[in-house]
Design an enzyme around this catalytic site. Structure first.
Site, PDB file in Angstrom:
ATOM      1  CG  HIS A  98     -42.433   9.425  14.216  1.00  0.00           C
ATOM      2  ND1 HIS A  98     -41.932   9.370  12.933  1.00  0.00           N
ATOM      3  CD2 HIS A  98     -43.788   9.487  14.088  1.00  0.00           C
ATOM      4  CE1 HIS A  98     -42.920   9.397  12.071  1.00  0.00           C
ATOM      5  NE2 HIS A  98     -44.064   9.469  12.741  1.00  0.00           N
ATOM      6  CD  GLU A 157     -36.622   7.963  15.103  1.00  0.00           C
ATOM      7  OE1 GLU A 157     -36.120   7.270  14.199  1.00  0.00           O
ATOM      8  OE2 GLU A 157     -37.859   8.025  15.307  1.00  0.00           O
ATOM      9  CB  CYS A 184     -39.530   9.254   9.135  1.00  0.00           C
ATOM     10  SG  CYS A 184     -40.035  10.468  10.386  1.00  0.00           S
ATOM     11  CB  CYS A 207     -37.337  11.377  13.079  1.00  0.00           C
ATOM     12  SG  CYS A 207     -38.889  10.867  13.851  1.00  0.00           S
TER      13      CYS A 207
END
Length: 185
Positions: free
Chosen positions: A82, A84, A112, A115
């Site tokens: 992801h 991040e 999310c 993260c």
């Protein structure tokens, strides 16, 4: 390595286009918007290039962008890639630290659960996000089921989870607790 010589330039009024009478608060807001616009541009580019989902993140310290990340889940076959996570990994490597002390994270969407956990472990000073988790859900990125699973005991979760060999695994925990070479975090 982190180069402090660029900090003053990036935090200057000249870079932001502010007149001398602009308040510090206005300058900070403008800097936040500048960094978020860069993240948004990265997310849009990521979509056009087909590298992953419409997400991007920046790690900033003292007005300097240390790391940029975009969602690379589908292009790398890595469910943890992801935006991040990618940015956090890069920034920590640059800083030579597992913590993002004094850093700010700009992300194009509310993080999310995965993260968010990594962000708390990395300990940046602040997080700024653009889209909400409801916005993400509206385009097919719905993490609600994960949030719903957190408060449940492992035996009640949809993902089968069974605890095995706890006593054997506990040996490593005791060794850690007694270790004189550990780095607590």
């Amino acid at each position: 390595m982190f180069d402090r010589s660029t900090v003053e330039h990036h935090g200057s009024r000249k870079l932001c286009g502010f007149a001398e009478e602009s308040s510090s608060e206005d300058m900070n807001e403008m800097l936040h918007e500048t960094f978020m616009r860069e993240a948004i541009a990265l997310s849009r580019s990521n979509v056009r290039e087909g590298k992953g989902g419409p997400f991007a993140a920046l790690i900033v310290r003292d007005g300097v962008v240390l790391a940029r990340g975009t969602n690379l889940v589908t292009s790398t076959n890595d469910p943890t890639a992801h935006a991040e996570m990618v940015a956090i990994r890069q920034a920590c490597k640059i800083l030579g630290s597992y913590q993002l002390e004094g850093c700010e994270l700009y992300t194009t969407c509310e993080p999310c659960p995965m993260c968010l956990g990594a962000i708390y472990w990395a300990r940046p000073r602040a997080v700024y996000y653009a889209n909400s988790r409801d916005d993400a859900a509206s385009i097919g990125f719905d993490d609600r089921f994960i949030y719903d699973e957190f408060p449940l005991s492992p035996d009640k979760r949809k993902m089968p989870m069974s605890q095995i060999l706890r006593d054997e695994a506990a040996v490593a925990f005791r060794e850690w607790k007694e270790s004189s070479t550990k780095t607590p975090y």
